[in-house]
Motif scaffolding. Structure first.
Motif, PDB file in Angstrom:
ATOM      1  N   GLU A  53      -4.533   4.710   1.486  1.00 38.15           N
ATOM      2  CA  GLU A  53      -5.832   4.046   1.588  1.00 38.15           C
ATOM      3  C   GLU A  53      -6.886   4.676   0.698  1.00 38.15           C
ATOM      4  O   GLU A  53      -7.988   4.145   0.565  1.00 38.15           O
ATOM      5  CB  GLU A  53      -6.303   4.051   3.045  1.00 38.15           C
ATOM      6  N   ARG A  85       0.819  -1.205   0.000  1.00 35.86           N
ATOM      7  CA  ARG A  85       0.000   0.000   0.000  1.00 35.86           C
ATOM      8  C   ARG A  85       0.860   1.266   0.000  1.00 35.86           C
ATOM      9  O   ARG A  85       1.888   1.327   0.675  1.00 35.86           O
ATOM     10  CB  ARG A  85      -0.920   0.054   1.239  1.00 35.86           C
ATOM     11  N   GLY A 120      -5.509   1.196  -2.149  1.00 36.37           N
ATOM     12  CA  GLY A 120      -6.624   0.641  -1.393  1.00 36.37           C
ATOM     13  C   GLY A 120      -7.855   0.233  -2.169  1.00 36.37           C
ATOM     14  O   GLY A 120      -8.857  -0.146  -1.567  1.00 36.37           O
TER      15      GLY A 120
END
Length: 273
Positions: free
Chosen positions: A140, A137, A178
């Protein structure tokens, strides 16, 4: 009109290329462009159509096929509610701008330089396919503001330099921020349309020299476009059925190795031939 003896070998090889690209797209969810560009290059070069603008033809023709395949993909994904239209709406201006800038650069470069660019970027994509992890990641939520203003043209620009749709850069970008993978794949198909439509229109006005394949308009080879689209429509469902019959993860690794080898061979030809 071109001689049949000149046209027939090209048509047969293009049909095989289109069939293979369709199976890969259905089996692995990989956009056909990353296969089509090197395949077009090696086939057309072996048939005697090499020249300083050969890669322009390969990139433009690959992008033309993406208009059709991306439109079909967006339609299918949208029926399942998987396309994130908010991302498409807000990223569209930058992606389209980047695609046009990509065409302007490509039209000024020669085959050897474009081979190096394609090989380098394809090597990065292959390494990500091979070693990338779904849990990685960078954030998000999808980038907004200045970050989006910088990243969206980059997606369009780099994709045109490789002759590919939105999947190779769009899917990692969205999953790293995300978005679920099924949403990312569906929305990246929309990226493909945003990249391919303006770039192909621009490529139709690119002047290609004398040594060009039959049925070439601007930088787009109409024979390759028609045959490849027809074959991918036929064979992509075969790849989908194979994907449901076996685990695609190890096949994805195999494709990553294949792509790295193709990229390295393209770089070898450009730098040491």
């Amino acid at each position: 009109m071109p001689e049949l003896n000149d046209l027939l070998p090209m048509l047969v090889l293009l049909a095989l290329i289109g069939g293979f690209a369709g199976i890969l797209a259905g089996l692995l969810g990989v956009g056909g462009g990353i296969v089509l560009v090197p395949a077009f290059f090696y086939v057309l070069q072996s048939l005697g159509y090499g020249g300083p603008q050969l890669m322009q033809i390969c990139l433009a023709t690959s992008l033309a096929t993406i208009i059709v395949t991306s439109a079909r993909s967006v339609h299918a994904h949208n029926k399942k509610g998987a396309v994130d239209w908010e991302i498409l709406r807000t990223w569209a201006p930058g992606i389209m701008l980047g695609a046009i800038l990509g065409v302007l650069l490509v039209s000024q470069l020669r085959t050897q330089t474009l081979q190096v660019i394609f090989g380098g970027l394809a090597l990065c994509v292959g390494l990500y396919l091979g070693f990338g992890r779904s849990e990685w990641r960078l954030g998000e939520t999808m980038p907004r503001g200045l970050k989006r203003a910088l990243l969206s043209p980059m997606v369009g620009f780099l994709s045109v330099l490789m002759g590919i749709g939105g999947g190779s850069f769009g899917v990692p970008l969205m999953t790293l921020h995300g978005r679920p993978i099924h949403k990312a794949v569906a929305t990246a198909a929309g990226f493909g349309l945003l990249i391919a439509v303006p770039s192909v229109i621009a490529f139709l006005f690119v002047d290609i020299g004398q040594n060009r394949p039959p049925l070439t308009l601007g930088a787009v080879n109409l024979a390759a476009f028609g045959i490849v689209v027809a074959m991918t429509v036929i064979t992509a469902p075969w790849g989908v059925r194979l994907a449901h019959a076996m685990d695609p993860k190890p096949l994805r690794r195999v494709f990553a190795v294949f792509l790295v080898l193709v990229a390295l061979n393209m770089l070898r030809k450009a730098l040491w031939s």
